[in-house]
Structures are given as C-alpha cells and as structure tokens.
Motif scaffolding. Structure first.
Motif, PDB file in Angstrom:
ATOM      1  N   TYR A  47      -0.383   1.269 -17.638  1.00  0.00           N
ATOM      2  CA  TYR A  47      -1.640   0.976 -16.952  1.00  0.00           C
ATOM      3  C   TYR A  47      -2.285  -0.306 -17.455  1.00  0.00           C
ATOM      4  CZ  TYR A  47      -2.359   5.294 -14.239  1.00  0.00           C
ATOM      5  OH  TYR A  47      -2.272   6.299 -13.310  1.00  0.00           O
ATOM      6  N   LEU A  48      -2.129  -0.586 -18.762  1.00  0.00           N
ATOM      7  CA  LEU A  48      -2.727  -1.807 -19.308  1.00  0.00           C
ATOM      8  C   LEU A  48      -2.232  -3.055 -18.599  1.00  0.00           C
ATOM      9  CD1 LEU A  48      -2.969  -1.352 -23.167  1.00  0.00           C
ATOM     10  CD2 LEU A  48      -4.814  -1.599 -21.508  1.00  0.00           C
TER      11      LEU A  48
ATOM     12  N   ALA B 262       2.609  -4.683  -9.394  1.00  0.00           N
ATOM     13  CA  ALA B 262       1.982  -3.382  -9.537  1.00  0.00           C
ATOM     14  C   ALA B 262       2.721  -2.389  -8.673  1.00  0.00           C
ATOM     15  CB  ALA B 262       0.521  -3.468  -9.133  1.00  0.00           C
ATOM     16  N   GLY B 263       2.234  -1.185  -8.640  1.00  0.00           N
ATOM     17  CA  GLY B 263       2.838  -0.162  -7.801  1.00  0.00           C
ATOM     18  C   GLY B 263       4.166   0.322  -8.367  1.00  0.00           C
ATOM     19  N   ILE B 264       5.014   0.749  -7.465  1.00  0.00           N
ATOM     20  CA  ILE B 264       6.288   1.344  -7.881  1.00  0.00           C
ATOM     21  C   ILE B 264       7.103   0.337  -8.689  1.00  0.00           C
ATOM     22  CG2 ILE B 264       8.341   2.536  -7.061  1.00  0.00           C
ATOM     23  CD1 ILE B 264       5.900   3.961  -6.215  1.00  0.00           C
TER      24      ILE B 264
ATOM     25  N   GLU C 158       0.822  -1.191   0.000  1.00  0.00           N
ATOM     26  CA  GLU C 158       0.000   0.000   0.000  1.00  0.00           C
ATOM     27  C   GLU C 158       0.864   1.252   0.000  1.00  0.00           C
ATOM     28  OE1 GLU C 158      -0.908   2.546   2.276  1.00  0.00           O
ATOM     29  OE2 GLU C 158      -2.155   3.173   0.583  1.00  0.00           O
ATOM     30  N   PHE C 159       0.558   2.177  -0.886  1.00  0.00           N
ATOM     31  CA  PHE C 159       1.414   3.340  -1.066  1.00  0.00           C
ATOM     32  C   PHE C 159       0.735   4.647  -0.710  1.00  0.00           C
ATOM     33  CE2 PHE C 159       4.911   5.680  -2.657  1.00  0.00           C
ATOM     34  CZ  PHE C 159       4.420   6.764  -3.352  1.00  0.00           C
TER      35      PHE C 159
ATOM     36  N   ALA D 217      -0.079   4.936  -6.864  1.00  0.00           N
ATOM     37  CA  ALA D 217       1.323   4.543  -6.762  1.00  0.00           C
ATOM     38  C   ALA D 217       2.035   4.609  -8.115  1.00  0.00           C
ATOM     39  CB  ALA D 217       1.432   3.138  -6.180  1.00  0.00           C
ATOM     40  N   VAL D 218       1.452   3.933  -9.097  1.00  0.00           N
ATOM     41  CA  VAL D 218       2.085   3.928 -10.414  1.00  0.00           C
ATOM     42  C   VAL D 218       2.142   5.346 -10.975  1.00  0.00           C
ATOM     43  CG1 VAL D 218       1.925   3.082 -12.767  1.00  0.00           C
ATOM     44  CG2 VAL D 218       1.312   1.593 -10.889  1.00  0.00           C
TER      45      VAL D 218
END
Lengths: 274, 339, 299
Positions: free
Chosen positions: C171-172, C125-127, A199-200, C237-238
């Motif tokens: 994002y895809l 996902a995320g960073i 979680e960010f 985050a992304v």
C-alpha cells in the motif's frame, strides 16, 4: 548524507517492483535464479495475439471511448452554464463530487447493484450499466478540467461577444466555446480514459464475467495462478502502466504553466483504483 | 574606527564574479545606500554583511570584531527583507517579540519593548492583527520594528520600499529616515531607485558589475559623478557623443570643455541648460514642451541631437514648438568621459 | 461576476413559479448531468442507507447492524481496515513528509526527477502493482531469489503479501506518492525568507520549526494523513489481488465484494459495511477539508 541514503532507498523501493514486472515480461525462464535465464520478446509479441487479452483490451478501449463521449455530452453544457449563467450549478456539482472522491468505488458499485437489481434488473450485468457507473465516478475529472479551461478562456466575455453578434446559446457553445476549451476537454478526456482503463471495483461488481475488461482479465490471471498466464500478465501489467504513464504525462504537458492543486492530485487519484 | 568595515570583499559564482574586491566602511549612526541596477552585487554585499551569503576573499568587521566564522544567528544585526518575511502565524506583537522570545528574555521586558517598538513605527493599535490582514506599508513597518526590537548594532534593509506603490513609498521613505535618526543606528540599505538613495542617506555607494564606482554624499554623487556609469545612472542627463577638435569640445557653441580623448561623452543635467531667444550658444529649434508643474521640460532639436532642458515654467511660458532658441551650458556643469 | 445574458435568474420566487421556463433557462443545460449523477451516485448512497435498516419483512430495525457486529469475520474486517488505514496514514506521513520536504529543497533537475518518479509510482497501481510485488518478494520473487542465490537464505524472509505487514509494504507504494504530491505545493509555501529572517532574529533551527515552521505546515500534514486514511480503507483492486486468500488480513472492501458476488440474500451485510465505510470516508474527508481551510487561514 543521511538524506541521500533515505532518498536512495525510496527510489529503489519505487523502482524494484516495476523492474521485476518488466523483467518477468521479457524472461524466458525464471524460477530459481536471481535474474532470468534468458530474455525474449516473444511474450510481448505473443500476448497481442492471444484472443482473451485482445478481447479484454478491446472491451476496455470501447468502455473508455463510450465513457468519454458520455462525459463530454453531460459535462460540457453543465460546466459552461455554470460559469456563464448560474454558478450555483458549480457548487452543487462540487458537493456531488464529494461522493466519488470520498466514498470508495466499491461502495458506489454496491449501491448501484442494489438499486439496479430492484428497479431495473435487466440492466444489471450490462455494458451500459458499467459505462454509466464509470462515467459517474470519473465526471469530476472532466468537470474540473473543463471548468478551469472555461475560466482561463474567459468564457463569459466570449459569450457576451457572441450574443452581441446575434448568436444563440447552442451556436455559441458549439462554434465559440468548444474550440476555445479544446485543451481542457482533451485533458479531462485523458484523465477519464485513464480512470476507465484501470478501473476494477465497478467492473467486478456490476458486470463481472459478462464484460471482462483488461483489469478483470489481469485479476483472473492473478488469482488463479496455476491456470493463468503469468508472462502475459507481466506484459499486460507493463503495458497498462506505460499507457497510464503516457496519459498522465500528456495531461501534464497539456496543462503546462497552469498547474492547479486539483490537477496535481488528479493523476494520483486516477492511478489508484480503490 | 568605522562601525562596519568591508575590506576587499570578493564573491565568485561559477561563471561570474558578483563582488570584485569591494571595500567600503560605514560610520556609527550613518545611513549608507548601496545603489545600482539589478545584478550589480548590492544585494549580495548586503547578504554578506548579514552572513546569509559567504564570501571568498576579504574581511568584514562589525564594531571591530571580525565576522569570519560567525553564523547569522550570532551577528549583532537586524534585517528587513524585500518581501518583509513576516511570520504568517504570529500576530504583529508576536512578530516584533520574536527576536526577544528566542533569546529567552523575560515576558515583562518583551512586552515593554514591543510596546516601545510599535509606538516607534506607529502601529500600536494593530498589535493583534495577523500579517495577511495588513497593508504593504503596515507590513513593512512591522518588519522594521522586528528588526530593531533586539537593539542590534547594524540595521540592514534589502530594497525595503520596492514592493510598495508610489504614494506609500514616498511616505514610508521619510518614515524610515526619521526612525533611523531617532534610534541613531548604523544602517545599510539596498535600492535601485536613485531618488530614494539620494533623499534619505548620508552617503551613497554607486555599484556596477561587482564594483563600487563612487562613494560619497548624495549631493556629490549628483553634481559630480566621477565615472561614466555613475553619471548615467544618477540623475537624468543629456548625453552627447562628440569628436574633439584640438583637444577641446564645443557642441556647436553650447559649451567649451577640455576633451581627454578624441571621442568623448558629454553629460549635463537638464536644469543646467540655459535657453535664450538669442545670444551666444548653439542654435536649436523647440520640438515640444512638457508642463510638469513648477518646471517645464523643453525638448529642442540642436543639429542631429535632441536636448531636453528643465526650465522654471514662468520662463518657458513664451516658448512654443518651432521657435528658434540658443542653448548654453556652463563648462563646470558638463561631465566629460572618454567614449 | 457572471454576466446574465438571458433573463435574470434572480427573479422573485413568485415570478419563477409562474414562469417555469425561467427555471429551465437557469438550470436546463446542466440538468442531464445533475439528473445523471443523482441517479448514479446519490440514489445508490441513499439506497445503501435504506438497506442498512430495512428488514425482509418490510419493517426497519437494527438487525443487520447487530448481525454484522456479531459476526467475527466482519469484526476482523473492520479491525483490519481501520488498523491498515491508521498504519498507512502514519507511515505515509512519516516517510512522505521528509521526502516532500527534501524535494522542495532540490534544484530543478532533481525535483523534476522525483516528481516524475512519484507520478510513475502512482500510475503503477491496481492488479499490476500486486503482480510486481509478487514478482519481487513472492516465493519465487526476484529479491527472494537474490537472497537465496547470494546469501543462501532458503526461506523467504519477506512477509507474505496477504499478511498485515505485506499489505503495508504494498500500500505504501501508492500512498507515499499521494502524500508527497498532495503536500508538495503546500511545503513550497514555506519560503526561504522565513528561515533566513528567523536566523537573523537569532533563532536556532529548532526554534524556527517550533514557532513558525510546524504551526504553518501542520494543517497540511494532517490533511495528508487524513487523505491517506480515507483512500486506504477504500482500496479494492490491490486488496482483491493480495487479500483474497483465506489467511490474508480481512478488509471491509473485500467483504463487501464477496457478499455482493456470492449471495442475493445477506445483502443487508453489504449495506451495513458500505454505510460504515461511507461514514468513515465522509468523516475523514470533512476533517480533511477543515484542515485545509485552517491551513489557508494565515496565508
């Protein structure tokens, strides 16, 4: 034939970024050649010696553990009471669950920041606020897992039987129900851990530098690329991915034979930090 | 010239043969049942006629025309699936009209035909319902109406009644026969229920492991099964495995038949067993009686075997457990097969 | 359906007022959770609504909204998020629907592989995902270097990650799996039987899809589209990783983030943008649920 090409391209698309990150984590030098100059495991062994990484990892783990405990304490009694006594609890919970589902977590964080700063400013920036916020957005995962586990175990019948044996509600819950729903609690806990580890938004907005979790650490490396440590970041990336994948595989394995739509989408939601 | 001709149809899957050179023909207007246990190939054969499954060897003709290379879409058939396969988003009328709609028939013709079909199956008042608002029996009738609406040459039914509960099944079984007769359409249907097959078909083909063991009118299949499998599968029979003595078998005096092998299986139906207090026959002791209404099933211990006999209840009234009786079976009521 | 072991909850209201203990019995164990979520979820949402209209002098008005509407950066952010949401929803549907359809036709082995692949992708996902793409198509990314080394292409032909195109590519990576995993159970609802029955009725494949296939599946596909839209506009985050540079496409979530971090005043802006996101998200979610209910109507 077109199908194979289409699916093949998709598989390549999904595989490559992962591969690139993986290679980066084991590369010695990789600046202008398609593949790294050499390979080494030094980054992997080295990363876990770095104090800031270990500290961030430790904080994330502590956060996850605390959030799981909070969830179990809050959710299990509520879910139990809803299934066995008052189903209206369940419908209210379903309505409230829309909030973490529909509303971006950054918005939840914004609202929390505003509320805390005016009502209890000393709470702002603390670990406990972050823990509370994370517990808030992760609770639907635990609730759904526990609820379906209660239904599958026939909690109503079990409680009736316990009552005829003379047990009070607390004894029933602890000695009869909890053992029966162990699987659901564990599944829910795994999903909560995955959420908390990755979680960010809330971490950034509510605590920022004062409690740097692993995702925050990653972000710091990413944004300040000159001062940051890309190899360590690569290792942490692959590590986090591996952890999340293992968690979701465990959830699927635990729930085998009982796949519901919510379980199918939960890993997806969990994996995507808005 | 038979209407539907299957000539040495063979179908192989990796590892096993589903159809082993099966041949059978169906006359115009006839109702043929494909009867057998699961895995015998009856559904595969039906799907071959429909064109949903291809076959590796043999020839299929419908109305004299070879169906090789003719896709499902172009065959003159109507089919009722085991799960009915009603289109969930179309009403009853929509479903029944579908074969005509896709053939681009004019609206008036479609409407008239749908009315006619709904009347035939007795669902004219349910035209605007959706499939998930219908009972199992009603869905089956819609499926039948849909299959018949384009006036196909052949009607195919894949275990049409198996999804229904017993009471509905009996009623609909007779309905299906009535409708088939009224329309006069050549029909092939698949079932594992022998009572069903015997009750409503003109001929029954008993299938086992990719072969047709026997094909004939219901009465013939029932009274004179030609193979051991058919004898065991159709009708509820007593089976005794006995050794032949001098080429003949006498089960302790119960009957006297010729034996084709040193060890044989003797099969006879319970209603062919004659029980008497004394007289000729094998000695037996009554074990238990089961009252079934018009008949009573009497279980009797004769030596090492337990024989069951179906007697009119009046005749069995005097028998109680422990009574000694004499068992006899007429020789032509006993089927003998090598063991 | 539930058994009432303790006193009946259906006691008349008068009785309940007189005996608050009964109320406690009915809700007691759930109170901690309910109060907790009220405080941590409902209250902040209400506070955001309040702060959207609350003015520094104590009165209420539309000043904050006007300010945001007039701010070019915010307008760009709103436009950017909406454009990204719409594009992603459509792309994820266009690619995810055929993928999901193909996966349902597969046999056990292939299906398991693809399900795990989708699961893998949704976990990455995320960073970390942003890092993976930088390592792949950034200025010294793997593919960039491959093109340079093998084909002599000097300048990086791949879109920069912060650009609109780049964001769509990234994002895809999680939107397609989300769409596929959501619609997969729905697609398997389309039984083989129906296609066979349609063929027996002499319908072409196209006719089957027109009369049966598409009508039955479209509510699910629409639900998937809405879900991707809702998710995309809320991603943080992304977005933070790839959208933080000044030349990147502006997004609402990032604007909220920067406002909260940098200034104590100007929080009205964060409130307005947050409420806007809330409205969009809740609206899309309601439509999503409506779609699913329509889908179940026939089945």
């Amino acid at each position: 034939m077109r199908r194979r090409v289409f699916l093949g391209l998709l598989a390549v698309y999904f595989g490559l970024p992962l591969l690139a990150a993986l290679l980066y984590s084991v590369a010695t030098r990789w600046t202008d050649t398609p593949l790294p100059d050499g390979y080494t495991l030094a980054h992997w062994t080295g990363v876990f010696a770095k104090p800031d990484v270990m500290a961030a990892l430790g904080r994330s783990l502590v956060l996850s553990a605390v959030v799981v405990v909070i969830e179990i304490v809050l959710v299990v009694p509520a879910a139990y009471w809803s299934v066995v006594h008052n189903p209206r609890i369940g419908s209210i919970v379903q309505t409230i669950s829309v909030i973490p589902f529909a509303i971006p977590w950054v918005v939840v964080g914004a609202g929390l920041q505003l509320v805390t700063k005016s009502v209890a400013p000393e709470l702002f920036g603390t670990f406990w606020l972050l823990a509370a916020a994370t517990a808030a957005i992760a609770f639907p995962f635990m609730y759904r897992a526990v609820e379906s586990s209660l239904l599958a175990a026939g909690a109503v019948r079990l409680s009736e039987a316990a009552a005829t044996c003379g047990a009070g509600p607390a004894a029933t819950l602890i000695r009869v129900i909890l053992p029966a729903i162990r699987g659901g609690v564990v599944s829910g806990a795994l999903l909560v851990i995955a959420t908390a580890m990755n979680e960010f938004a809330l971490a950034k907005i509510l605590t920022g530098v004062s409690y740097e979790t692993l995702p925050l650490w990653s972000a710091r490396q990413f944004v300040s690329r000159t001062l940051g440590d890309p190899n360590a970041l690569a290792v942490v990336t692959i590590f986090t991915f591996g952890l999340l994948f293992a968690l979701s595989a465990l959830v699927v394995w635990l729930g085998r034979g009982r796949v519901s739509a919510s379980m199918a989408t939960a890993p997806v939601q969990k994996g995507i930090t808005p | 010239m038979s209407h539907v001709v299957l000539d040495r149809i063979t179908k192989r899957y990796a590892g096993h043969t589903a159809l082993n050179g099966v041949s059978v023909s169906v006359e115009q207007g006839e109702m043929l049942a494909l009867l057998g246990p699961s895995g015998c190939g009856k559904t595969t054969l039906l799907r071959c006629i429909a064109g949903l499954t291809g076959f590796d060897g043999g020839r299929l003709t419908i109305g004299g025309a070879d169906m090789a290379g003719v896709p499902v879409r172009k065959r003159p058939i109507g089919m009722v699936f085991q799960s009915y396969a009603l289109f969930p988003n179309l009403t009853v009328r929509g479903n029944v009209a579908f074969p005509l709609t896709v053939r681009k028939r004019p609206k008036e013709e479609v409407r008239a035909r749908v009315d006619e079909m709904l009347d035939l199956v007795g669902l004219d008042h349910l035209g605007d319902r959706l499939p998930n608002q219908l009972s199992g029996g009603q869905q089956q009738r819609v499926a039948l109406a849909r299959a018949l609406s384009p006036r196909p040459e052949v009607l195919l039914l894949d275990e049409p009644l198996s999804a229904l509960d017993a009471q509905v099944r009996h009623r609909l079984r007779d309905e299906v026969r009535r409708i088939q007769h009224q329309v006069g359409i050549t029909t092939v249907f698949v079932t594992h229920d022998q009572a069903e097959a015997l009750a409503i078909s003109d001929r029954v083909a008993v299938m086992n492991a990719g072969d047709i063991e026997q094909c004939g009118p219901p009465a013939e299949i029932y009274t004179a099964p030609s193979t051991r499998f058919a004898a065991g599968f159709v009708g509820n029979r007593n089976t005794l495995e006995l050794d032949a003595v001098d080429g003949r078998v006498t089960a302790g005096g119960a009957f006297d038949v010729e034996a084709p092998a040193p060890r044989v299986l003797c099969m006879f139906r319970p209603e062919d067993v004659e029980l008497a207090k004394d007289g000729p026959g094998a000695r037996a002791v009554v074990d238990v009686t089961v009252f079934l209404g018009a008949t009573t099933r009497v279980y009797a211990q004769a030596g090492p075997s337990v024989i069951f006999a179906d007697l009119p209840s009046r005749a069995a009234a005097g028998l109680s457990p422990g009574d000694e009786v004499r068992l006899r079976v007429a020789a032509d009521h006993v089927q003998v097969f090598p063991a | 359906m539930t058994s009432h072991i303790t006193e009946s909850v259906a006691a008349p209201p008068a009785a309940r007022r007189r005996v608050p203990g009964k109320l406690f019995t009915a809700w007691g164990p759930a109170l901690p959770l309910l109060l907790f979520t009220l405080a941590t979820l409902v209250l902040p949402a209400l506070r955001l609504l309040h702060d959207t209209f609350a003015l520094p002098d104590g009165s209420y008005g539309f000043d904050h909204i006007v300010k945001v509407a007039g701010n070019p950066v915010d307008r760009q952010a709103i436009g950017g998020s909406l454009a990204l949401g719409l594009t992603q929803a459509t792309l994820a549907t266009a690619l995810g629907a055929p993928a999901a359809w193909l996966i349902t036709r597969m046999r056990l082995g292939g299906r398991a592989f693809w399900l795990s692949l989708m699961n893998v992708a949704s976990n990455f996902a995320g960073i970390g995902l942003a890092f993976g793409f930088v390592a792949l198509i950034g200025s010294t990314g793997m593919l960039t270097l491959v093109l340079k080394g093998l084909f002599g292409i000097e300048d990086n032909p791949f879109p920069s990650l912060g650009s609109f195109k780049g964001m769509n590519v990234v994002y895809l990576y999680f939107n397609i799996p989300m769409f596929v995993l959501l619609t997969l159970p729905a697609l398997s609802v389309l039984k083989d039987d129906w296609q066979e029955a349609a063929a027996v009725c002499h319908a072409t494949r196209w006719q089957f899809w027109r009369y049966v296939g598409l009508p039955v599946l479209s509510p699910f596909v629409i639900a998937g589209w809405l879900l991707v839209f809702t998710w995309t506009i809320g991603v943080y985050a992304v977005a933070y990783a790839i959208g933080s540079s000044p030349s990147a496409t502006k997004l609402i979530t990032l604007q909220i983030g920067t406002t909260l971090e940098s200034s104590v005043f100007g929080l009205g802006r964060a409130a307005v943008l947050s409420v806007l996101l809330m409205i969009l998200a809740i609206g899309a979610t309601l439509l999503y649920r409506l779609s699913l209910r329509r889908a179940a109507r026939w089945l």
